[in-house]
Motif scaffolding. Structure first.
Motif, mmCIF file in Angstrom:
data_model
loop_
_atom_site.group_PDB
_atom_site.id
_atom_site.type_symbol
_atom_site.label_atom_id
_atom_site.label_comp_id
_atom_site.label_asym_id
_atom_site.label_seq_id
_atom_site.Cartn_x
_atom_site.Cartn_y
_atom_site.Cartn_z
ATOM 1 N N VAL A 184 28.996 32.597 50.367
ATOM 2 C CA VAL A 184 29.490 33.647 49.977
ATOM 3 C C VAL A 184 30.764 33.632 49.755
ATOM 4 O O VAL A 184 32.173 33.792 50.383
ATOM 5 C CB VAL A 184 28.741 34.694 51.025
ATOM 6 N N VAL A 185 31.349 34.079 48.789
ATOM 7 C CA VAL A 185 32.419 34.432 48.145
ATOM 8 C C VAL A 185 32.343 36.341 47.633
ATOM 9 O O VAL A 185 31.773 36.337 46.599
ATOM 10 C CB VAL A 185 33.322 33.843 46.402
ATOM 11 N N VAL A 186 32.597 37.360 48.073
ATOM 12 C CA VAL A 186 33.000 38.546 48.366
ATOM 13 C C VAL A 186 34.656 38.363 47.599
ATOM 14 O O VAL A 186 35.656 38.760 47.528
ATOM 15 C CB VAL A 186 32.877 39.668 49.435
ATOM 16 N N THR A 187 34.774 39.403 46.078
ATOM 17 C CA THR A 187 36.173 39.538 45.750
ATOM 18 C C THR A 187 36.261 41.024 44.320
ATOM 19 O O THR A 187 34.838 41.453 43.752
ATOM 20 C CB THR A 187 35.627 38.296 43.671
ATOM 21 N N VAL A 188 37.246 41.557 44.761
ATOM 22 C CA VAL A 188 37.363 42.644 44.461
ATOM 23 C C VAL A 188 37.581 42.579 43.179
ATOM 24 O O VAL A 188 38.707 42.047 42.155
ATOM 25 C CB VAL A 188 38.854 43.381 45.224
ATOM 26 N N ILE A 189 36.742 43.441 42.002
ATOM 27 C CA ILE A 189 37.297 43.106 40.620
ATOM 28 C C ILE A 189 38.003 44.464 40.082
ATOM 29 O O ILE A 189 38.679 43.863 39.212
ATOM 30 C CB ILE A 189 35.431 43.458 40.380
ATOM 31 N N GLU A 190 37.820 45.673 41.586
ATOM 32 C CA GLU A 190 38.750 47.232 40.745
ATOM 33 C C GLU A 190 39.022 47.674 41.430
ATOM 34 O O GLU A 190 37.712 48.529 41.966
ATOM 35 C CB GLU A 190 37.479 47.287 39.402
ATOM 36 N N VAL A 191 39.505 48.129 41.769
ATOM 37 C CA VAL A 191 40.472 49.821 42.645
ATOM 38 C C VAL A 191 40.247 51.046 41.905
ATOM 39 O O VAL A 191 40.866 50.877 41.127
ATOM 40 C CB VAL A 191 41.289 49.307 43.102
ATOM 41 N N ARG A 192 39.586 51.796 41.978
ATOM 42 C CA ARG A 192 39.616 53.335 40.343
ATOM 43 C C ARG A 192 39.450 54.574 41.732
ATOM 44 O O ARG A 192 38.044 54.611 42.361
ATOM 45 C CB ARG A 192 38.551 52.944 39.463
ATOM 46 N N GLY A 203 40.784 41.299 42.217
ATOM 47 C CA GLY A 203 41.504 39.980 41.371
ATOM 48 C C GLY A 203 40.908 39.084 43.221
ATOM 49 O O GLY A 203 40.879 37.406 42.845
ATOM 50 N N GLU A 204 41.450 39.337 43.679
ATOM 51 C CA GLU A 204 41.467 38.547 45.127
ATOM 52 C C GLU A 204 39.695 38.487 46.212
ATOM 53 O O GLU A 204 39.352 39.587 45.949
ATOM 54 C CB GLU A 204 42.846 39.736 46.463
ATOM 55 N N SER A 205 40.022 37.477 46.707
ATOM 56 C CA SER A 205 38.690 37.302 48.221
ATOM 57 C C SER A 205 38.455 36.895 48.845
ATOM 58 O O SER A 205 39.382 37.036 49.383
ATOM 59 C CB SER A 205 38.690 35.942 46.842
ATOM 60 N N VAL A 206 37.123 37.030 49.293
ATOM 61 C CA VAL A 206 37.004 36.998 51.123
ATOM 62 C C VAL A 206 35.735 35.928 50.797
ATOM 63 O O VAL A 206 34.887 36.419 49.900
ATOM 64 C CB VAL A 206 36.378 38.440 51.717
ATOM 65 N N VAL A 207 36.145 34.994 51.814
ATOM 66 C CA VAL A 207 35.137 34.216 52.143
ATOM 67 C C VAL A 207 34.485 33.916 52.952
ATOM 68 O O VAL A 207 35.002 33.756 54.333
ATOM 69 C CB VAL A 207 35.590 32.099 51.592
ATOM 70 N N ILE A 208 32.959 33.982 53.350
ATOM 71 C CA ILE A 208 32.360 34.070 53.335
ATOM 72 C C ILE A 208 31.519 32.741 54.046
ATOM 73 O O ILE A 208 30.416 32.225 53.255
ATOM 74 C CB ILE A 208 31.595 35.500 53.898
ATOM 75 N N GLY A 209 30.923 32.029 55.120
ATOM 76 C CA GLY A 209 30.272 31.145 55.618
ATOM 77 C C GLY A 209 30.286 29.838 54.524
ATOM 78 O O GLY A 209 31.719 29.827 54.303
ATOM 79 N N ASP A 210 29.933 29.492 54.094
ATOM 80 C CA ASP A 210 29.916 27.525 53.320
ATOM 81 C C ASP A 210 29.657 28.174 52.024
ATOM 82 O O ASP A 210 28.820 27.334 51.071
ATOM 83 C CB ASP A 210 28.878 27.070 53.599
#
Length: 86
Positions: free
Chosen positions: A18-26, A9-16
């Motif tokens: 691009v958002v990378v979000t962790v959906i699930e850890v399995r 559920g947490e995200s990382v924003v890259i540049g202006d």
């Protein structure tokens, strides 16, 4: 390389945009979601590497094919499309 710890559920924003979000850890796998503008290409590294290798391989001249083309040109030379017709 920047190394971050993120939870589902947490995200990382890259540049202006691009958002990378962790959906699930399995187990030892992580599902991520990437939200990016259409102008930004997003590829899995292994797929990009395979495409680049295939492109490099296809750019190597095929000697047998080149010999066939040369033989065909000897039989019928290419015509000039801009030459006046007879």
């Amino acid at each position: 390389m920047l190394v971050l710890t993120r939870r589902a559920g947490e995200s990382v924003v890259i540049g202006d945009g691009v958002v990378v979000t962790v959906i699930e850890v399995r187990g030892d796998g992580v599902r991520i979601g990437i939200d990016a503008p259409r102008s930004v290409r997003v590829h899995r590294a292994e797929v990009l590497e395979a495409v680049m290798a295939a492109n490099a391989e296809s750019s190597v001249p095929d000697e047998a094919a080149a010999a066939t083309v040369d033989a065909l040109r000897a039989i019928r030379p290419p015509t000039d499309p801009d030459a006046p017709s007879a």
